[in-house]
Write a protein that holds these residues in place. Sequence first.
Motif, PDB file in Angstrom:
ATOM      1  N   THR A 181       0.838  -1.191   0.000  1.00  0.00           N
ATOM      2  CA  THR A 181       0.000   0.000   0.000  1.00  0.00           C
ATOM      3  C   THR A 181       0.877   1.246   0.000  1.00  0.00           C
ATOM      4  OG1 THR A 181      -1.690  -1.181   1.252  1.00  0.00           O
ATOM      5  CG2 THR A 181      -1.811   1.226   1.232  1.00  0.00           C
ATOM      6  N   GLY A 182       0.605   2.126  -0.923  1.00  0.00           N
ATOM      7  CA  GLY A 182       1.373   3.363  -0.980  1.00  0.00           C
ATOM      8  C   GLY A 182       2.522   3.348  -1.957  1.00  0.00           C
ATOM      9  N   SER A 183       2.701   2.262  -2.728  1.00  0.00           N
ATOM     10  CA  SER A 183       3.811   2.193  -3.685  1.00  0.00           C
ATOM     11  C   SER A 183       3.713   3.298  -4.730  1.00  0.00           C
ATOM     12  CB  SER A 183       3.834   0.831  -4.386  1.00  0.00           C
ATOM     13  OG  SER A 183       4.223  -0.188  -3.500  1.00  0.00           O
ATOM     14  N   ALA A 184       2.520   3.520  -5.251  1.00  0.00           N
ATOM     15  CA  ALA A 184       2.349   4.550  -6.277  1.00  0.00           C
ATOM     16  C   ALA A 184       2.602   5.942  -5.701  1.00  0.00           C
ATOM     17  CB  ALA A 184       0.947   4.474  -6.873  1.00  0.00           C
ATOM     18  N   ALA A 185       2.120   6.166  -4.484  1.00  0.00           N
ATOM     19  CA  ALA A 185       2.344   7.465  -3.853  1.00  0.00           C
ATOM     20  C   ALA A 185       3.826   7.711  -3.619  1.00  0.00           C
ATOM     21  CB  ALA A 185       1.566   7.555  -2.542  1.00  0.00           C
ATOM     22  N   MET A 186       4.559   6.675  -3.179  1.00  0.00           N
ATOM     23  CA  MET A 186       5.996   6.827  -2.942  1.00  0.00           C
ATOM     24  C   MET A 186       6.737   7.043  -4.255  1.00  0.00           C
ATOM     25  SD  MET A 186       6.962   7.140   0.091  1.00  0.00           S
ATOM     26  CE  MET A 186       8.661   7.215  -0.471  1.00  0.00           C
ATOM     27  N   ALA A 187       6.328   6.348  -5.315  1.00  0.00           N
ATOM     28  CA  ALA A 187       6.961   6.555  -6.614  1.00  0.00           C
ATOM     29  C   ALA A 187       6.775   7.994  -7.070  1.00  0.00           C
ATOM     30  CB  ALA A 187       6.389   5.583  -7.649  1.00  0.00           C
ATOM     31  N   THR A 188       5.579   8.520  -6.858  1.00  0.00           N
ATOM     32  CA  THR A 188       5.302   9.904  -7.222  1.00  0.00           C
ATOM     33  C   THR A 188       6.178  10.867  -6.424  1.00  0.00           C
ATOM     34  OG1 THR A 188       3.007   9.329  -7.719  1.00  0.00           O
ATOM     35  CG2 THR A 188       3.493  11.649  -7.357  1.00  0.00           C
ATOM     36  N   THR A 189       6.302  10.613  -5.127  1.00  0.00           N
ATOM     37  CA  THR A 189       7.118  11.470  -4.267  1.00  0.00           C
ATOM     38  C   THR A 189       8.590  11.416  -4.666  1.00  0.00           C
ATOM     39  OG1 THR A 189       5.583  11.133  -2.423  1.00  0.00           O
ATOM     40  CG2 THR A 189       7.796  11.921  -1.882  1.00  0.00           C
ATOM     41  N   LEU A 190       9.109  10.211  -4.927  1.00  0.00           N
ATOM     42  CA  LEU A 190      10.510  10.065  -5.287  1.00  0.00           C
ATOM     43  C   LEU A 190      10.809  10.742  -6.622  1.00  0.00           C
ATOM     44  CD1 LEU A 190      11.048   6.349  -4.215  1.00  0.00           C
ATOM     45  CD2 LEU A 190      12.197   8.334  -3.229  1.00  0.00           C
ATOM     46  N   GLN A 191       9.930  10.536  -7.596  1.00  0.00           N
ATOM     47  CA  GLN A 191      10.163  11.149  -8.908  1.00  0.00           C
ATOM     48  C   GLN A 191      10.115  12.666  -8.815  1.00  0.00           C
ATOM     49  OE1 GLN A 191       7.578   9.789 -12.016  1.00  0.00           O
ATOM     50  NE2 GLN A 191       8.673  10.881 -13.613  1.00  0.00           N
ATOM     51  N   ALA A 192       9.154  13.186  -8.071  1.00  0.00           N
ATOM     52  CA  ALA A 192       9.059  14.636  -7.913  1.00  0.00           C
ATOM     53  C   ALA A 192      10.289  15.185  -7.185  1.00  0.00           C
ATOM     54  CB  ALA A 192       7.794  14.997  -7.151  1.00  0.00           C
ATOM     55  N   THR A 193      10.809  14.437  -6.222  1.00  0.00           N
ATOM     56  CA  THR A 193      12.003  14.872  -5.495  1.00  0.00           C
ATOM     57  C   THR A 193      13.215  14.891  -6.402  1.00  0.00           C
ATOM     58  OG1 THR A 193      11.111  13.956  -3.426  1.00  0.00           O
ATOM     59  CG2 THR A 193      13.491  14.384  -3.508  1.00  0.00           C
ATOM     60  N   VAL A 194      13.376  13.844  -7.220  1.00  0.00           N
ATOM     61  CA  VAL A 194      14.489  13.809  -8.177  1.00  0.00           C
ATOM     62  C   VAL A 194      14.419  15.019  -9.099  1.00  0.00           C
ATOM     63  CG1 VAL A 194      15.344  12.606 -10.217  1.00  0.00           C
ATOM     64  CG2 VAL A 194      14.874  11.325  -8.130  1.00  0.00           C
ATOM     65  N   ARG A 195      13.221  15.332  -9.574  1.00  0.00           N
ATOM     66  CA  ARG A 195      13.058  16.446 -10.497  1.00  0.00           C
ATOM     67  C   ARG A 195      13.373  17.780  -9.816  1.00  0.00           C
ATOM     68  NH1 ARG A 195       7.782  16.574 -14.301  1.00  0.00           N
ATOM     69  NH2 ARG A 195       8.684  14.537 -14.800  1.00  0.00           N
ATOM     70  N   ALA A 196      13.130  17.858  -8.502  1.00  0.00           N
ATOM     71  CA  ALA A 196      13.316  19.115  -7.781  1.00  0.00           C
ATOM     72  C   ALA A 196      14.747  19.329  -7.287  1.00  0.00           C
ATOM     73  CB  ALA A 196      12.357  19.175  -6.594  1.00  0.00           C
ATOM     74  N   ILE A 197      15.543  18.260  -7.208  1.00  0.00           N
ATOM     75  CA  ILE A 197      16.907  18.391  -6.699  1.00  0.00           C
ATOM     76  C   ILE A 197      17.718  19.272  -7.640  1.00  0.00           C
ATOM     77  CG2 ILE A 197      19.065  17.150  -6.279  1.00  0.00           C
ATOM     78  CD1 ILE A 197      17.401  14.799  -5.286  1.00  0.00           C
ATOM     79  N   ARG A 198      18.411  20.215  -7.082  1.00  0.00           N
ATOM     80  CA  ARG A 198      19.277  21.097  -7.860  1.00  0.00           C
ATOM     81  C   ARG A 198      20.722  20.625  -7.711  1.00  0.00           C
ATOM     82  NH1 ARG A 198      15.304  21.844  -9.952  1.00  0.00           N
ATOM     83  NH2 ARG A 198      14.027  23.724 -10.077  1.00  0.00           N
ATOM     84  N   VAL A 199      21.374  20.385  -8.829  1.00  0.00           N
ATOM     85  CA  VAL A 199      22.744  19.894  -8.799  1.00  0.00           C
ATOM     86  C   VAL A 199      23.638  20.795  -9.633  1.00  0.00           C
ATOM     87  CG1 VAL A 199      22.122  17.486  -8.398  1.00  0.00           C
ATOM     88  CG2 VAL A 199      22.270  18.340 -10.736  1.00  0.00           C
ATOM     89  N   ALA A 200      24.905  20.844  -9.254  1.00  0.00           N
ATOM     90  CA  ALA A 200      25.904  21.561 -10.043  1.00  0.00           C
ATOM     91  C   ALA A 200      26.512  20.602 -11.050  1.00  0.00           C
ATOM     92  CB  ALA A 200      26.984  22.134  -9.131  1.00  0.00           C
ATOM     93  N   GLY A 201      27.198  21.138 -12.053  1.00  0.00           N
ATOM     94  CA  GLY A 201      27.744  20.308 -13.116  1.00  0.00           C
ATOM     95  C   GLY A 201      28.741  19.283 -12.630  1.00  0.00           C
ATOM     96  N   ASP A 202      29.465  19.595 -11.533  1.00  0.00           N
ATOM     97  CA  ASP A 202      30.489  18.671 -11.066  1.00  0.00           C
ATOM     98  C   ASP A 202      29.992  17.760  -9.944  1.00  0.00           C
ATOM     99  OD1 ASP A 202      30.205  20.677  -9.242  1.00  0.00           O
ATOM    100  OD2 ASP A 202      32.342  21.042  -8.937  1.00  0.00           O
ATOM    101  N   ASP A 203      28.703  17.837  -9.585  1.00  0.00           N
ATOM    102  CA  ASP A 203      28.167  16.948  -8.568  1.00  0.00           C
ATOM    103  C   ASP A 203      28.184  15.504  -9.071  1.00  0.00           C
ATOM    104  OD1 ASP A 203      27.707  18.993  -6.865  1.00  0.00           O
ATOM    105  OD2 ASP A 203      25.536  19.056  -7.113  1.00  0.00           O
ATOM    106  N   THR A 204      28.510  14.591  -8.194  1.00  0.00           N
ATOM    107  CA  THR A 204      28.490  13.183  -8.563  1.00  0.00           C
ATOM    108  C   THR A 204      27.054  12.658  -8.521  1.00  0.00           C
ATOM    109  OG1 THR A 204      28.771  12.437  -6.282  1.00  0.00           O
ATOM    110  CG2 THR A 204      30.777  12.879  -7.567  1.00  0.00           C
ATOM    111  N   ILE A 205      26.826  11.553  -9.223  1.00  0.00           N
ATOM    112  CA  ILE A 205      25.492  10.976  -9.220  1.00  0.00           C
ATOM    113  C   ILE A 205      25.153  10.427  -7.837  1.00  0.00           C
ATOM    114  CG2 ILE A 205      26.184   8.652  -9.961  1.00  0.00           C
ATOM    115  CD1 ILE A 205      23.073  10.636 -11.140  1.00  0.00           C
ATOM    116  N   ALA A 206      26.156   9.976  -7.098  1.00  0.00           N
ATOM    117  CA  ALA A 206      25.903   9.412  -5.775  1.00  0.00           C
ATOM    118  C   ALA A 206      25.467  10.459  -4.765  1.00  0.00           C
ATOM    119  CB  ALA A 206      27.167   8.703  -5.270  1.00  0.00           C
ATOM    120  N   SER A 207      25.723  11.719  -5.047  1.00  0.00           N
ATOM    121  CA  SER A 207      25.413  12.759  -4.067  1.00  0.00           C
ATOM    122  C   SER A 207      23.920  12.967  -3.863  1.00  0.00           C
ATOM    123  CB  SER A 207      26.067  14.081  -4.480  1.00  0.00           C
ATOM    124  OG  SER A 207      25.525  14.554  -5.701  1.00  0.00           O
ATOM    125  N   THR A 208      23.089  12.507  -4.803  1.00  0.00           N
ATOM    126  CA  THR A 208      21.639  12.672  -4.660  1.00  0.00           C
ATOM    127  C   THR A 208      20.984  11.497  -3.935  1.00  0.00           C
ATOM    128  OG1 THR A 208      21.215  11.662  -6.827  1.00  0.00           O
ATOM    129  CG2 THR A 208      21.510  14.048  -6.770  1.00  0.00           C
TER     130      THR A 208
END
Length: 259
Positions: free
Chosen positions: A64-91
């Motif tokens: 229960t809640g898998s779809a809601a969590m997927a929505t939250t995670l995707q929205a968070t990924v989209r909202a994260i601000r990264v610099a050009g030299d940030d590593t992928i692991a930093s998120t």
Amino acid sequence: MVSQFELVPDIRQRLMRCSVPDIKEIDCHGECRQDGEGGDFFEFVSGPGPIVRVYLGSPLAKCTGSAAMATTLQATVRAIRVAGDDTIASTLPQLNHLIRTSAPGEYYAALFAAKFDVSRRRVQYVNAGQACALIVRHNADCAIPLITDNPVLGLNDRNAFQQHTIPFHPGDTLIACTQGVLDLIERRCDEFEQFVCDLVRNNDRACAIDLANCLLSDNDDSLECEHDRSVVVVRFLGPQITVCIEESGYAVDWCAAAH
């Protein structure tokens, strides 16, 4: 009044219509065929510069809640601000912390995350339990598995993830799939890597969306699928070249970030 849970499917559909980066050297596409509630997600994030970040996530079990969590995670990924030299692991520590503090107790997520740097011709990636991710070289004679050596997200309070760096050249193709796609392909053959190599070789001029649809196609509608089927495909466009690099050599480092 419409509840927040009734709004989730509409939000999910809006997020799944994510735009692909406008970088001429890169052709990428993501596709998700949902089973029931749906818990998979993918996201493309571009820039700054000729850089593309790709995320592919999926729950380890229906809950229960898998779809809601997927929505939250995707929205968070989209909202994260990264610099050009940030590593992928930093998120990843941020996403891991989000699951630990917000998700149902039985919810854990597999995640593949990659950063494509066109100018440096390399891909930096973290694989936290995702079923299948590999790079098919430009001549399609071998597939290089992208190592799964991190725990899935939400399992503990981990704030450092191991990442790898591998060359990525014109003509190369990266394919990452969730468990539902692996199950589908194993109905057709025994060897996933060979299937993907043959697919890329036989469709060497196909675009990313065509390869994704080939991976998701299934002619037997009588077979039930227990998982969402999701895939991301990234192709590095350009003339095919001879790659004179030791393929077995991986650059490995650890990247930590605060919550």
